[in-house]
Write a protein that holds these residues in place. Structure first.
Motif, PDB file in Angstrom:
ATOM      1  N   GLU A  89       0.838  -1.195   0.000  1.00  0.00           N
ATOM      2  CA  GLU A  89       0.000   0.000   0.000  1.00  0.00           C
ATOM      3  C   GLU A  89       0.877   1.250   0.000  1.00  0.00           C
ATOM      4  OE1 GLU A  89      -3.081   1.681  -0.521  1.00  0.00           O
ATOM      5  OE2 GLU A  89      -2.680   2.378   1.535  1.00  0.00           O
ATOM      6  N   SER A  90       1.795   1.296   0.931  1.00  0.00           N
ATOM      7  CA  SER A  90       2.677   2.458   1.050  1.00  0.00           C
ATOM      8  C   SER A  90       3.466   2.685  -0.226  1.00  0.00           C
ATOM      9  CB  SER A  90       3.652   2.253   2.213  1.00  0.00           C
ATOM     10  OG  SER A  90       2.943   2.330   3.431  1.00  0.00           O
ATOM     11  N   LYS A  91       3.992   1.615  -0.761  1.00  0.00           N
ATOM     12  CA  LYS A  91       4.807   1.719  -1.963  1.00  0.00           C
ATOM     13  C   LYS A  91       3.985   2.315  -3.108  1.00  0.00           C
ATOM     14  CE  LYS A  91       8.376  -0.801  -4.430  1.00  0.00           C
ATOM     15  NZ  LYS A  91       9.148  -2.036  -4.558  1.00  0.00           N
ATOM     16  N   LYS A  92       2.762   1.843  -3.236  1.00  0.00           N
ATOM     17  CA  LYS A  92       1.881   2.364  -4.290  1.00  0.00           C
ATOM     18  C   LYS A  92       1.649   3.854  -4.123  1.00  0.00           C
ATOM     19  CE  LYS A  92      -1.085  -1.452  -5.789  1.00  0.00           C
ATOM     20  NZ  LYS A  92      -2.276  -2.163  -5.273  1.00  0.00           N
ATOM     21  N   ARG A  93       1.387   4.234  -2.891  1.00  0.00           N
ATOM     22  CA  ARG A  93       1.123   5.652  -2.620  1.00  0.00           C
ATOM     23  C   ARG A  93       2.337   6.498  -2.982  1.00  0.00           C
ATOM     24  NH1 ARG A  93      -3.164   6.242   1.220  1.00  0.00           N
ATOM     25  NH2 ARG A  93      -2.251   8.156   2.019  1.00  0.00           N
ATOM     26  N   ILE A  94       3.494   5.980  -2.656  1.00  0.00           N
ATOM     27  CA  ILE A  94       4.719   6.721  -2.983  1.00  0.00           C
ATOM     28  C   ILE A  94       4.880   6.856  -4.489  1.00  0.00           C
ATOM     29  CG2 ILE A  94       7.232   6.676  -2.884  1.00  0.00           C
ATOM     30  CD1 ILE A  94       6.947   5.162  -0.210  1.00  0.00           C
ATOM     31  N   ILE A  95       4.665   5.770  -5.190  1.00  0.00           N
ATOM     32  CA  ILE A  95       4.825   5.792  -6.653  1.00  0.00           C
ATOM     33  C   ILE A  95       3.880   6.802  -7.285  1.00  0.00           C
ATOM     34  CG2 ILE A  95       4.346   4.457  -8.735  1.00  0.00           C
ATOM     35  CD1 ILE A  95       5.673   2.086  -7.424  1.00  0.00           C
ATOM     36  N   ASN A  96       2.651   6.771  -6.848  1.00  0.00           N
ATOM     37  CA  ASN A  96       1.689   7.723  -7.414  1.00  0.00           C
ATOM     38  C   ASN A  96       2.089   9.163  -7.123  1.00  0.00           C
ATOM     39  OD1 ASN A  96      -0.018   5.920  -8.677  1.00  0.00           O
ATOM     40  ND2 ASN A  96      -1.189   5.534  -6.797  1.00  0.00           N
ATOM     41  N   ALA A  97       2.477   9.390  -5.896  1.00  0.00           N
ATOM     42  CA  ALA A  97       2.888  10.746  -5.515  1.00  0.00           C
ATOM     43  C   ALA A  97       4.105  11.171  -6.332  1.00  0.00           C
ATOM     44  CB  ALA A  97       3.206  10.794  -4.022  1.00  0.00           C
ATOM     45  N   ALA A  98       5.041  10.261  -6.456  1.00  0.00           N
ATOM     46  CA  ALA A  98       6.270  10.572  -7.187  1.00  0.00           C
ATOM     47  C   ALA A  98       5.962  10.889  -8.645  1.00  0.00           C
ATOM     48  CB  ALA A  98       7.239   9.404  -7.084  1.00  0.00           C
ATOM     49  N   LEU A  99       5.081  10.116  -9.237  1.00  0.00           N
ATOM     50  CA  LEU A  99       4.703  10.341 -10.631  1.00  0.00           C
ATOM     51  C   LEU A  99       4.132  11.745 -10.783  1.00  0.00           C
ATOM     52  CD1 LEU A  99       4.962   8.720 -13.109  1.00  0.00           C
ATOM     53  CD2 LEU A  99       2.664   7.810 -12.785  1.00  0.00           C
ATOM     54  N   ASP A 100       3.264  12.075  -9.866  1.00  0.00           N
ATOM     55  CA  ASP A 100       2.691  13.433  -9.854  1.00  0.00           C
ATOM     56  C   ASP A 100       3.783  14.498  -9.829  1.00  0.00           C
ATOM     57  OD1 ASP A 100       0.078  12.674  -9.878  1.00  0.00           O
ATOM     58  OD2 ASP A 100      -0.478  13.888  -8.135  1.00  0.00           O
ATOM     59  N   VAL A 101       4.581  14.401  -8.809  1.00  0.00           N
ATOM     60  CA  VAL A 101       5.557  15.458  -8.560  1.00  0.00           C
ATOM     61  C   VAL A 101       6.630  15.494  -9.648  1.00  0.00           C
ATOM     62  CG1 VAL A 101       7.296  16.309  -6.963  1.00  0.00           C
ATOM     63  CG2 VAL A 101       5.145  15.396  -6.104  1.00  0.00           C
ATOM     64  N   PHE A 102       7.156  14.345  -9.995  1.00  0.00           N
ATOM     65  CA  PHE A 102       8.191  14.301 -11.035  1.00  0.00           C
ATOM     66  C   PHE A 102       7.680  14.882 -12.345  1.00  0.00           C
ATOM     67  CE2 PHE A 102      10.600  10.709  -8.818  1.00  0.00           C
ATOM     68  CZ  PHE A 102      11.623  11.545  -8.464  1.00  0.00           C
ATOM     69  N   SER A 103       6.454  14.530 -12.707  1.00  0.00           N
ATOM     70  CA  SER A 103       5.965  14.977 -14.010  1.00  0.00           C
ATOM     71  C   SER A 103       5.617  16.459 -13.988  1.00  0.00           C
ATOM     72  CB  SER A 103       4.751  14.159 -14.441  1.00  0.00           C
ATOM     73  OG  SER A 103       3.679  14.375 -13.557  1.00  0.00           O
ATOM     74  N   MET A 104       5.243  16.946 -12.841  1.00  0.00           N
ATOM     75  CA  MET A 104       4.917  18.369 -12.747  1.00  0.00           C
ATOM     76  C   MET A 104       6.180  19.239 -12.688  1.00  0.00           C
ATOM     77  SD  MET A 104       1.700  18.838 -12.872  1.00  0.00           S
ATOM     78  CE  MET A 104       1.435  20.485 -12.191  1.00  0.00           C
ATOM     79  N   GLN A 105       7.191  18.776 -12.000  1.00  0.00           N
ATOM     80  CA  GLN A 105       8.336  19.632 -11.736  1.00  0.00           C
ATOM     81  C   GLN A 105       9.604  19.204 -12.453  1.00  0.00           C
ATOM     82  OE1 GLN A 105       7.829  21.726  -8.658  1.00  0.00           O
ATOM     83  NE2 GLN A 105       6.221  20.621  -7.607  1.00  0.00           N
TER      84      GLN A 105
END
Lengths: 196, 196, 196, 196
Positions: B8-24
């Motif tokens: 669960e945690s890993k998934k949440r991190i991946i999603n968050a990272a995808l968001d942030v990496f792609s935005m910034q």
DNA sequence: TATGAATGAGGGTTCATTCAT
DNA sequence: CATGAATGAACCCTCATTCAT
């Protein structure tokens, strides 16, 4: 203390900045490295540019103006729509090839850095001349009937993709002639049997 | 303090990272922000990923595999080359639309971050199935005679450009159908008079 | 990696900052030195204070509130105006002696740093209670007739000067008693023959 | 380019420096700004002053000498101690009003910059003539018996405070007359009933 | 597993000072 | 005498990473 003319120094900085920015992207680019490549001290850069952002923006705007002028210069001269389209694609492709670094930088940072709206606007502006060419071609009977706006978007997007691919991968070489042909054969009313 | 399963945690991190990496973009992206969006502590991220780079690479590779599988899945089924090409373009475009962030990130960082060669290789790999389709089409008489490799490069580049334009500018919407048609009319032997 | 409670760390930073700021002034003060004296890393400071300015302001405001409370606490209790004045001067002087660094900093940066207007306002506020005391004394017959506002300004200014002198020069020691006497003898209606 | 006599240039620099130093303090003051205000090039300053510190010291010492001369000039002439004190206070106050910037600078940087001991010494020197006046007054019967040294310190400190307040806050105006009266009434043996 | 205070290298920027002209 | 482009040490601040709890 190397004395050079101010203009000389500014040029060296711009070239170095273009190099570094396009290789590393805005965020990772590093003023110290730009200075080193430009053969100037760190402080020296700030004699000519207020800060990193200003240096970057100056770079982008200069090239943008340049490209715009190039496109404008070749747009009026041609007679047939086919010729116009060919000129448009050629101008873009040649400019892109000559200024790989700028193209990379522009695409890479589009939508991420400052002036996002300005950039978006810039891209939309590029489509307009293309749309005009297509409409002209349809009216003159050179091109098949189609939604000029949609087709303009597709062509512009493709052009962007071609430029990007060429900038990113040395293995990809697409000549203006081949690209034009590929696009034209789909646009010519008679489907291009006459050709080839 | 929130007890969650590791997955669960890993998934949440991946999603968050995808968001942030792609935005910034990779360089500006910030582990603190990723942690915050993922609803986990900073240290928590390092439980699942060795470091920022590893997190990024893991992200990219996962999506890449995903896209590859999607394309592969639809490639074998179709009979005609025309259909194959349509499927290819549709799969790509739909995937891109569903995973805008990944596409942006991928394009943005391509050629700038780690594993440049791996990425280049990935892109080249993508062209192969396309080339096969074109060759098949030429043999079957569906497509006009042409340099399959060159045309594959152009189509792949155009596809990349279309995806990029759509990801960057909400104003640009290009459906798989329209794109396929545009490309096909140029490829069909009889120049597309029968169509439309 | 020394683990301390957050409050502990914050206190250490505040004390170090007070030291450094008051010794060097805001502009010359140096975050690295503050960190070193506080026994913390540079980054550590930024865990508790957004930046140099915020650290400084926080310092000033805290002491200001403190001094204000001290003065307020002793102002209401006294009966005669003479006593009130004595309390006022004593409170100020004692506070100043206990917080030399703050006083120095406050005076040194007054009119130079941020919030100039706020500071001016603070000083003007200080005069009001003094003016009230003088008016009270005139009404009660303790003090000679005079322009309360002017005299309040003079006394406040003198008080500031005394504090400054003591803070700057260890050789200058002026007790609240002596200062009060000096000021009072001028204020008492009967010119102070009764005294001494 | 501007040809001016060296003395002219030096004067312009000094005035500009006084402005900038007193407004911003030594540390924040900026040679570029001083040069600009002085209407000279940066390099020009270094023709007349070895460096920033030297410029600052030169400034301070010049004014100091000036003030000292002023005080000395008026000290010998008066007959009564009362008159002497009045002259002393008036001279100081008037000088301070005419040279606000210097006063601010002097107080602001006292104890922080170079030559701390020299400065302290300067202040202590100032007290001596005051002490003499008081002793003279006690002997002549004009002033009440008191510890001349202590009272001199208080008066000098008050004077400093008054000057500081006036320099910092335009709202505070204290005339030499009022100040002298306030101090005198406390000093005169007979409590000042005769006055006013 | 999970936390978040602490670290410190590294990056943007300023500015006193120098020196070729 | 005068100029101002150039230098580079030093400053403020960020952020990936660690580790005691």
């Amino acid at each position: 203390m190397n004395k050079r003319s101010g203009i000389e120094s500014k040029k060296r900085i711009i070239n170095a900045a273009l190099d570094v920015f396009s290789m590393q992207g805005y965020a990772k680019a590093n003023m110290r490295e730009i200075a080193k490549i430009a053969g100037i001290s760190i402080g020296g850069i700030y004699l000519y540019f207020k800060n990193k952002e200003e240096l970057y923006k100056s770079l982008i705007n200069d090239r943008r103006r340049d490209l715009f002028n190039n496109v404008a210069a070749t747009s009026g001269k041609s007679i047939s729509a086919t010729e116009s389209l060919s000129n448009f694609l050629t101008t873009y492709l040649e400019y892109a090839l000559k200024h790989k670094e700028f193209i990379l930088l522009h695409i890479r940072e589009h939508g991420f850095s400052f002036d996002i709206d300005k950039k978006r606007e810039f891209f939309r502006q590029q489509i307009k001349p293309l749309e005009k060419i297509i409409i002209k071609g349809i009216h003159s009977g050179e091109f098949r009937k189609c939604n000029a706006k949609d087709i303009a978007k597709i062509i512009m997007a493709s052009l962007r993709g071609v430029i990007l691919s060429m900038a990113l991968d040395d293995d990809v070489v697409i000549t203006p002639k081949i690209l034009t042909e590929f696009i034209l054969i789909g646009l010519l009313k008679n489907g291009g049997e006459g050709k080839k």
